[in-house]
Design a protein around this motif. Structure first.
Motif, PDB file in Angstrom:
ATOM      1  N   THR A 430       0.816  -1.198   0.157  1.00  0.00           N
ATOM      2  CA  THR A 430      -0.032   0.013  -0.082  1.00  0.00           C
ATOM      3  C   THR A 430       0.897   1.140  -0.014  1.00  0.00           C
ATOM      4  O   THR A 430       1.896   1.315   0.790  1.00  0.00           O
ATOM      5  CB  THR A 430      -0.982  -0.033   1.291  1.00  0.00           C
ATOM      6  N   ALA A 431       0.553   2.115  -0.755  1.00  0.00           N
ATOM      7  CA  ALA A 431       1.039   3.586  -0.809  1.00  0.00           C
ATOM      8  C   ALA A 431       0.437   4.301   0.020  1.00  0.00           C
ATOM      9  O   ALA A 431       0.526   5.699   0.198  1.00  0.00           O
ATOM     10  CB  ALA A 431       1.241   4.101  -2.200  1.00  0.00           C
ATOM     11  N   THR A 432      -0.742   4.088   0.863  1.00  0.00           N
ATOM     12  CA  THR A 432      -1.623   4.632   1.909  1.00  0.00           C
ATOM     13  C   THR A 432      -1.070   4.349   2.984  1.00  0.00           C
ATOM     14  O   THR A 432      -1.529   3.287   3.755  1.00  0.00           O
ATOM     15  CB  THR A 432      -2.739   4.484   1.658  1.00  0.00           C
ATOM     16  N   PRO A 433      -0.147   5.246   3.744  1.00  0.00           N
ATOM     17  CA  PRO A 433       0.392   4.617   5.144  1.00  0.00           C
ATOM     18  C   PRO A 433      -0.529   4.611   6.005  1.00  0.00           C
ATOM     19  O   PRO A 433      -1.350   5.313   6.094  1.00  0.00           O
ATOM     20  CB  PRO A 433       1.423   5.861   5.312  1.00  0.00           C
ATOM     21  N   ILE A 434      -0.276   3.548   6.825  1.00  0.00           N
ATOM     22  CA  ILE A 434      -1.276   3.240   7.900  1.00  0.00           C
ATOM     23  C   ILE A 434      -0.759   3.529   8.867  1.00  0.00           C
ATOM     24  O   ILE A 434       0.179   3.092   9.275  1.00  0.00           O
ATOM     25  CB  ILE A 434      -1.435   1.630   7.776  1.00  0.00           C
ATOM     26  N   PRO A 435      -1.490   4.583   9.835  1.00  0.00           N
ATOM     27  CA  PRO A 435      -1.109   5.024  11.085  1.00  0.00           C
ATOM     28  C   PRO A 435      -0.859   4.014  12.099  1.00  0.00           C
ATOM     29  O   PRO A 435      -1.498   2.856  12.087  1.00  0.00           O
ATOM     30  CB  PRO A 435      -2.289   6.051  11.607  1.00  0.00           C
ATOM     31  N   ARG A 436       0.125   4.225  12.868  1.00  0.00           N
ATOM     32  CA  ARG A 436       0.869   3.194  13.785  1.00  0.00           C
ATOM     33  C   ARG A 436      -0.555   2.672  14.594  1.00  0.00           C
ATOM     34  O   ARG A 436      -0.647   1.427  14.699  1.00  0.00           O
ATOM     35  CB  ARG A 436       1.596   3.758  14.753  1.00  0.00           C
ATOM     36  N   THR A 437      -1.328   3.426  15.043  1.00  0.00           N
ATOM     37  CA  THR A 437      -2.397   2.890  16.010  1.00  0.00           C
ATOM     38  C   THR A 437      -3.551   2.071  15.299  1.00  0.00           C
ATOM     39  O   THR A 437      -3.919   1.068  15.805  1.00  0.00           O
ATOM     40  CB  THR A 437      -3.252   4.285  16.503  1.00  0.00           C
ATOM     41  N   LEU A 438      -3.736   2.407  14.014  1.00  0.00           N
ATOM     42  CA  LEU A 438      -4.564   1.721  13.122  1.00  0.00           C
ATOM     43  C   LEU A 438      -3.742   0.198  12.771  1.00  0.00           C
ATOM     44  O   LEU A 438      -4.623  -0.690  12.846  1.00  0.00           O
ATOM     45  CB  LEU A 438      -4.984   2.422  11.973  1.00  0.00           C
ATOM     46  N   ALA A 439      -2.546   0.341  12.433  1.00  0.00           N
ATOM     47  CA  ALA A 439      -1.882  -0.912  12.013  1.00  0.00           C
ATOM     48  C   ALA A 439      -1.930  -1.947  13.204  1.00  0.00           C
ATOM     49  O   ALA A 439      -2.003  -3.010  13.099  1.00  0.00           O
ATOM     50  CB  ALA A 439      -0.381  -0.647  11.841  1.00  0.00           C
ATOM     51  N   MET A 440      -1.664  -1.439  14.451  1.00  0.00           N
ATOM     52  CA  MET A 440      -1.711  -2.310  15.713  1.00  0.00           C
ATOM     53  C   MET A 440      -3.044  -3.067  15.918  1.00  0.00           C
ATOM     54  O   MET A 440      -3.087  -3.982  16.142  1.00  0.00           O
ATOM     55  CB  MET A 440      -1.484  -1.169  17.022  1.00  0.00           C
ATOM     56  N   SER A 441      -4.092  -2.257  15.286  1.00  0.00           N
ATOM     57  CA  SER A 441      -5.609  -2.840  15.446  1.00  0.00           C
ATOM     58  C   SER A 441      -5.810  -3.727  14.290  1.00  0.00           C
ATOM     59  O   SER A 441      -6.355  -4.702  14.481  1.00  0.00           O
ATOM     60  CB  SER A 441      -6.525  -1.680  16.003  1.00  0.00           C
TER      61      SER A 441
END
Length: 694
Positions: A430-441
């Motif tokens: 993905t070229a849409t970086p996923i925020p850290r908080t969202l990636a964790m969940s």
């Protein structure tokens, strides 16, 4: 209706008075099948009907109960026919306005009748008004105030607020007798969240008069936080379970082919960055194992994800297997085909392409090459997972812009890799970086790699926001760029989802610009063109035969024209930050300074202004993603808002980010038994689709 403790999760809603099989089917649309589901169907917000507010104390936007005497009721003819009732209470006067009414309703509002109303105060032509308020005629008796706030629930067609509130009251009576089953040992909870579950549910369905509405609206009441923690934990456990389940499958262990990889790298006109080499090593380690790789590859626009994908593909191809690369659009698929062909065909590796736009004879030839194993790397759109596509030996699936595909599509492609016992590895880009908080969940079931370094030579993009009232200056800027031998994009955005309306808007804009920019070669690309037509236009733009490309957001991802140095985005306030960042990334791909002009319509909303300001301030995709999450919420970032698949009942990933480390700690605790884990998942997710099952 009396039941022993702990059975609310097994008690069907049909056990409640007034719920038959037919109405149970309606409730199922809200994912309500049991009494427990009903109790966990929490209010969206609350109304304070516990006191009467004097008319003089009302302010615009305020929800309130008022009581007064009818002074007049008249049918008014202005832009729309409406019934206007003037109501007076001694402190002031306001209007009740009805656009839909009957003669009988008008007759109810006789002069001198006393009314009690509930609604939202709005500014009208002659002071404050309530539009279609709830009303009842009162006979002069004292106001019998409810002792709790009134909940407002999420609904579906066929269910009214009043009916759902009545069912919840029945469920709360059962809860009082049975109690809610505490699944989390108290010692696992932080001290501030050791709020008994039964009390939390009762409070959230019936907050007492005087409860802090602001705290409830912000989701920060301890009862809400207690449930948010449990919901986030259930989602997290569900993803960990998916990860465990995928680990039981075998996958082909892909040994490296050093000679093939050296040959590939020696032909490149550049050297991979340190970040690319690091990520390639992480992927190689995964592919060498005999369990399926599930890796999310994040990289900002232009970070070089495609090169990493090519090196991963060589691992599979060097081991005699096939690779499928799935992209969301035919334009991006064609670009991948061209890149992979340029890199791999000199090595003797044939590349096949499968899209919906192929002619029947071409399609048959490609299907035969895929089935025989002659085609080693296959690039395609969603056409790759159609039933007639049979792979010879699929060992690696690479999915580009994963959020643009449905979960089931990804799952179908994975299932084409073998007989069920053996599954292909998956690399999700993905070229849409996923925020850290969202990636964790949201991606707890995936390993994550980040390319956090841009290739040398990439130029920063200067971003400016300009009002549409200065459109002529922007057009002149395009003229200047073309005169200097540069190319430009002009992106049209529309609120309408209709492709034909978008195409018309783009066609109109292209015609107007061609007329205003005499001598400038204007091209047009939109979703209504065939794949061949799009490819012809894009090839002409890449070859420098078109100076200005007018397009819809179809060019959002993947298009690479180094000579394009100017991007105009019309009505950018209609798009999310991540999408704007993607579009902006189409320029700045060469060695010259590039510019992005955000041509916004006035007046600009506060939220729209905040988004454009964030884009101007940040060039880093991760910073933009964090801001996008704050402004728009997780469903938009992941591209699945429309499916409802990440709609939490009470948790909010941005607001509750500080709970996530606690969630991970509880999930890892040995005190959480396997039975409890299953019960938590069932409580929060059993009737809802899981958005990461691929």
């Amino acid at each position: 209706m009396g039941r022993p403790q702990g059975e609310l999760s097994a008690l069907p809603v049909t056990a409640l008075k007034g719920v038959g099989d037919k109405f149970a089917q309606v409730l199922a649309k809200l994912h309500i099948a049991t009494v427990q589901d009903l109790l966990f169907h929490l209010p969206l917000r609350y109304q304070d009907r516990t006191r009467i507010t004097p008319i003089a104390a009302l302010a615009p936007g305020m929800d309130a109960v008022i009581e007064g005497e009818v002074r007049a009721a008249d049918v008014v003819f202005s832009r729309r026919r409406s019934l206007v009732v003037r109501l007076q209470d001694g402190s002031g006067t306001l209007s009740l306005r009805y656009f839909h009414f009957t003669a009988a309703q008008k007759n109810r509002f006789a002069r001198g009748v006393r009314l009690r109303c509930y609604g939202e105060a709005r500014r009208g032509a002659a002071g404050l008004e309530l539009y279609h308020p709830e009303t009842e005629i009162v006979d002069g008796g004292s106001f019998s105030a409810p002792d709790t706030l009134t909940p407002v629930y999420p609904l579906t067609e066929g269910v009214s607020q009043a009916r759902l509130r009545g069912l919840v009251q029945q469920a709360l009576e059962l809860l009082a007798r049975c109690g809610a089953e505490e699944l989390l040992p108290a010692e696992l909870l932080p001290a501030r969240l050791r709020y008994p579950l039964t009390e939390a549910l009762r409070y959230l369905h019936c907050p007492p008069a005087g409860a802090d509405l602001t705290q409830l609206a912000d989701g920060m009441h301890p009862a809400q936080q207690r449930l948010a923690l449990e919901e986030l934990l259930a989602h997290h456990l569900s993803l960990l379970e998916l990860r465990r389940n995928s680990a039981v499958h075998a996958a082909p262990a892909l040994a490296s082919n050093p000679a093939l990889e050296r040959d590939f790298l020696s032909r490149l006109p550049f050297a991979p960055t340190g970040a690319q080499r690091r990520v390639c090593a992480e992927i190689a380690e995964d592919l060498a194992r005999n369990r399926p790789m599930m890796r999310l590859l994040q990289g900002d626009v232009g970070a070089g994800k495609t090169l990493v994908a090519a090196l991963a593909a060589l691992k599979a191809i060097g081991a005699g297997a096939q690779v499928a690369v799935m992209a969301p659009t035919e334009i991006l698929t064609e670009q991948h085909r061209r890149n992979f062909s340029d890199w791999l065909e000199p090595l003797g590796i044939p590349v096949a392409q499968l899209t919906g736009g192929l002619k029947p004879a071409e399609r048959r030839a490609q299907l035969a090459a895929i089935a025989s194993g002659e085609a080693k790397l296959i690039v395609g759109t969603h056409a790759l997972f159609q039933a007639e596509v049979a792979f010879h030996r699929l060992a690696l699936v690479i999915i580009d812009e994963q959020h643009r595909f449905g979960v089931r599509q990804r799952l179908q492609l994975r299932q084409k890799g073998g007989d069920g016992a053996v599954q292909p590895h998956q690399l999700i880009m993905t070229a849409t970086p996923i925020p850290r908080t969202l990636a964790m969940s949201a991606f707890a079931d995936l390993d994550c790699s980040v390319i956090d370094e841009l290739p040398p030579g990439r130029q920063p993009i200067n971003t400016v926001a300009i009002s549409n009232q200065r459109r002529d200056q922007v057009v002149a800027r395009v003229q200047g760029a073309v005169a200097e031998g540069r190319q430009a994009y002009w992106v049209c955005t529309l609120i309408e989802e209709s492709e034909s309306l978008q195409a018309q808007a783009a066609e109109t804009t292209a015609a107007e610009l061609a007329e205003a920019l005499g001598g400038v070669r204007v091209g047009l690309v939109h979703g209504r063109l065939t794949a061949d037509e799009k490819e012809r236009v894009m090839n002409a733009f890449k070859a420098g035969e078109i100076d200005l490309l007018v397009a819809t957001t179809v060019i959002e991802v993947g298009v690479d024209v180094p000579n394009a140095s100017l991007m105009i985005i019309e009505n950018p306030e209609r798009l999310g930050l991540a999408q704007l960042h993607q579009l902006r990334g189409r320029v700045g791909r060469g060695s010259i300074a590039s510019h992005c002009v955000l041509l916004y319509a006035t007046p600009l909303s506060q939220n729209g202004r905040a988004r454009l300001q964030a884009l101007r301030q940040h060039s880093d995709g991760f910073a933009i993603a964090e801001e996008d999450l704050r402004l728009r919420g997780p469903g938009e970032i992941l591209g699945i808002r429309q499916t409802g698949e990440i709609q939490h009942r009470i948790a909010d990933l941005q607001r509750d980010a500080e709970l996530l480390p606690q969630v991970q700690k509880i999930a890892a605790s040995a005190a959480l038994t396997e039975s409890t884990r299953r019960q938590l998942i069932a409580r929060w997710l059993q009737n809802k689709p899981r958005y990461a099952e691929a």
